[in-house]
Design a protein around this motif. Structure first.
Motif, PDB file in Angstrom:
ATOM      1  N   TRP A  46       0.813  -1.212   0.000  1.00  0.00           N
ATOM      2  CA  TRP A  46       0.000   0.000   0.000  1.00  0.00           C
ATOM      3  C   TRP A  46       0.847   1.261   0.000  1.00  0.00           C
ATOM      4  O   TRP A  46       0.331   2.360  -0.229  1.00  0.00           O
ATOM      5  CB  TRP A  46      -0.954  -0.002   1.184  1.00  0.00           C
ATOM      6  N   ASP A  47       2.151   1.135   0.256  1.00  0.00           N
ATOM      7  CA  ASP A  47       3.012   2.314   0.340  1.00  0.00           C
ATOM      8  C   ASP A  47       2.983   3.167  -0.923  1.00  0.00           C
ATOM      9  O   ASP A  47       2.925   4.397  -0.838  1.00  0.00           O
ATOM     10  CB  ASP A  47       4.455   1.916   0.659  1.00  0.00           C
ATOM     11  N   ALA A  48       3.028   2.543  -2.087  1.00  0.00           N
ATOM     12  CA  ALA A  48       3.024   3.306  -3.346  1.00  0.00           C
ATOM     13  C   ALA A  48       1.743   4.115  -3.481  1.00  0.00           C
ATOM     14  O   ALA A  48       1.768   5.270  -3.936  1.00  0.00           O
ATOM     15  CB  ALA A  48       3.196   2.385  -4.546  1.00  0.00           C
ATOM     16  N   LEU A  49       0.636   3.539  -3.069  1.00  0.00           N
ATOM     17  CA  LEU A  49      -0.636   4.253  -3.154  1.00  0.00           C
ATOM     18  C   LEU A  49      -0.654   5.434  -2.196  1.00  0.00           C
ATOM     19  O   LEU A  49      -1.066   6.538  -2.562  1.00  0.00           O
ATOM     20  CB  LEU A  49      -1.810   3.306  -2.873  1.00  0.00           C
ATOM     21  N   TRP A  50      -0.195   5.238  -0.981  1.00  0.00           N
ATOM     22  CA  TRP A  50      -0.164   6.334  -0.017  1.00  0.00           C
ATOM     23  C   TRP A  50       0.769   7.444  -0.476  1.00  0.00           C
ATOM     24  O   TRP A  50       0.463   8.628  -0.316  1.00  0.00           O
ATOM     25  CB  TRP A  50       0.219   5.825   1.375  1.00  0.00           C
ATOM     26  N   ARG A  51       1.914   7.073  -1.061  1.00  0.00           N
ATOM     27  CA  ARG A  51       2.824   8.098  -1.589  1.00  0.00           C
ATOM     28  C   ARG A  51       2.146   8.892  -2.700  1.00  0.00           C
ATOM     29  O   ARG A  51       2.212  10.123  -2.740  1.00  0.00           O
ATOM     30  CB  ARG A  51       4.121   7.468  -2.095  1.00  0.00           C
ATOM     31  N   ALA A  52       1.483   8.189  -3.619  1.00  0.00           N
ATOM     32  CA  ALA A  52       0.800   8.857  -4.738  1.00  0.00           C
ATOM     33  C   ALA A  52      -0.322   9.763  -4.239  1.00  0.00           C
ATOM     34  O   ALA A  52      -0.480  10.895  -4.719  1.00  0.00           O
ATOM     35  CB  ALA A  52       0.255   7.820  -5.719  1.00  0.00           C
ATOM     36  N   LEU A  53      -1.097   9.301  -3.270  1.00  0.00           N
ATOM     37  CA  LEU A  53      -2.166  10.131  -2.709  1.00  0.00           C
ATOM     38  C   LEU A  53      -1.592  11.344  -1.975  1.00  0.00           C
ATOM     39  O   LEU A  53      -2.154  12.441  -2.045  1.00  0.00           O
ATOM     40  CB  LEU A  53      -3.041   9.316  -1.754  1.00  0.00           C
ATOM     41  N   GLY A  54      -0.478  11.153  -1.283  1.00  0.00           N
ATOM     42  CA  GLY A  54       0.160  12.260  -0.570  1.00  0.00           C
ATOM     43  C   GLY A  54       0.639  13.348  -1.509  1.00  0.00           C
ATOM     44  O   GLY A  54       0.431  14.547  -1.267  1.00  0.00           O
ATOM     45  N   VAL A  55       1.256  12.942  -2.603  1.00  0.00           N
ATOM     46  CA  VAL A  55       1.716  13.908  -3.605  1.00  0.00           C
ATOM     47  C   VAL A  55       0.529  14.623  -4.228  1.00  0.00           C
ATOM     48  O   VAL A  55       0.527  15.854  -4.369  1.00  0.00           O
ATOM     49  CB  VAL A  55       2.578  13.202  -4.683  1.00  0.00           C
ATOM     50  N   ALA A  56      -0.497  13.865  -4.600  1.00  0.00           N
ATOM     51  CA  ALA A  56      -1.685  14.458  -5.217  1.00  0.00           C
ATOM     52  C   ALA A  56      -2.388  15.412  -4.259  1.00  0.00           C
ATOM     53  O   ALA A  56      -2.804  16.509  -4.650  1.00  0.00           O
ATOM     54  CB  ALA A  56      -2.645  13.364  -5.674  1.00  0.00           C
ATOM     55  N   ALA A  57      -2.503  15.025  -2.996  1.00  0.00           N
ATOM     56  CA  ALA A  57      -3.173  15.877  -2.006  1.00  0.00           C
ATOM     57  C   ALA A  57      -2.393  17.165  -1.790  1.00  0.00           C
ATOM     58  O   ALA A  57      -2.979  18.257  -1.775  1.00  0.00           O
ATOM     59  CB  ALA A  57      -3.345  15.123  -0.688  1.00  0.00           C
ATOM     60  N   ALA A  58      -1.083  17.061  -1.615  1.00  0.00           N
ATOM     61  CA  ALA A  58      -0.260  18.257  -1.411  1.00  0.00           C
ATOM     62  C   ALA A  58      -0.364  19.192  -2.610  1.00  0.00           C
ATOM     63  O   ALA A  58      -0.490  20.414  -2.458  1.00  0.00           O
ATOM     64  CB  ALA A  58       1.186  17.872  -1.152  1.00  0.00           C
ATOM     65  N   LEU A  59      -0.350  18.630  -3.799  1.00  0.00           N
ATOM     66  CA  LEU A  59      -0.456  19.431  -5.017  1.00  0.00           C
ATOM     67  C   LEU A  59      -1.808  20.138  -5.089  1.00  0.00           C
ATOM     68  O   LEU A  59      -1.884  21.338  -5.371  1.00  0.00           O
ATOM     69  CB  LEU A  59      -0.250  18.547  -6.241  1.00  0.00           C
ATOM     70  N   ARG A  60      -2.882  19.401  -4.806  1.00  0.00           N
ATOM     71  CA  ARG A  60      -4.227  19.992  -4.871  1.00  0.00           C
ATOM     72  C   ARG A  60      -4.395  21.097  -3.827  1.00  0.00           C
ATOM     73  O   ARG A  60      -4.955  22.143  -4.118  1.00  0.00           O
ATOM     74  CB  ARG A  60      -5.308  18.938  -4.654  1.00  0.00           C
ATOM     75  N   VAL A  61      -3.924  20.852  -2.613  1.00  0.00           N
ATOM     76  CA  VAL A  61      -4.054  21.872  -1.562  1.00  0.00           C
ATOM     77  C   VAL A  61      -3.236  23.104  -1.943  1.00  0.00           C
ATOM     78  O   VAL A  61      -3.692  24.236  -1.777  1.00  0.00           O
ATOM     79  CB  VAL A  61      -3.615  21.328  -0.179  1.00  0.00           C
TER      80      VAL A  61
END
Length: 105
Positions: A46-61
């Motif tokens: 699940w680490d790759a998914l959490w990393r991808a979501l973290g990058v996407a969330a930071a970018l969106r915010v």
């Protein structure tokens, strides 16, 4: 069932998700215990998914501001990443983006 195809597809699409989808996905995954260190046999996967979501969330915010997430979306996202970090620090870029967006201008 095997969630690998769903997990892999979400990694691919993470940067196209909107704020609500990111918050909802992160919250659901954390509630279901899909993260490393959660005592599940597939935690590391699940680490790759959490990393991808973290990058996407930071970018969106950063790009759209916290208002795009709304107070509930920001809190759900922050909680989910704190829960999923399993004793380690959540992504600093995400925390910084949430903190900056929470400060009134």
């Amino acid at each position: 069932g095997d969630l690998a195809p769903l997990r892999q597809q979400t990694v691919v699409l993470a940067d196209t998700l909107g704020p609500r989808a990111i918050a909802s996905t992160a919250h659901a995954l954390a509630r279901l215990g899909h993260f490393s260190g959660a005592g599940t046999s597939d935690g590391d996967e699940w680490d790759a998914l959490w990393r991808a979501l973290g990058v996407a969330a930071a970018l969106r915010v950063t790009e759209e501001g916290g208002a795009a997430f709304g107070p509930q979306g920001l809190s759900l996202t922050a909680w989910a990443f704190a829960k999923a970090s399993a004793g380690q620090a959540p992504p600093q870029a995400l925390l910084d983006a949430i903190a900056v967006s929470a400060i009134p201008v």
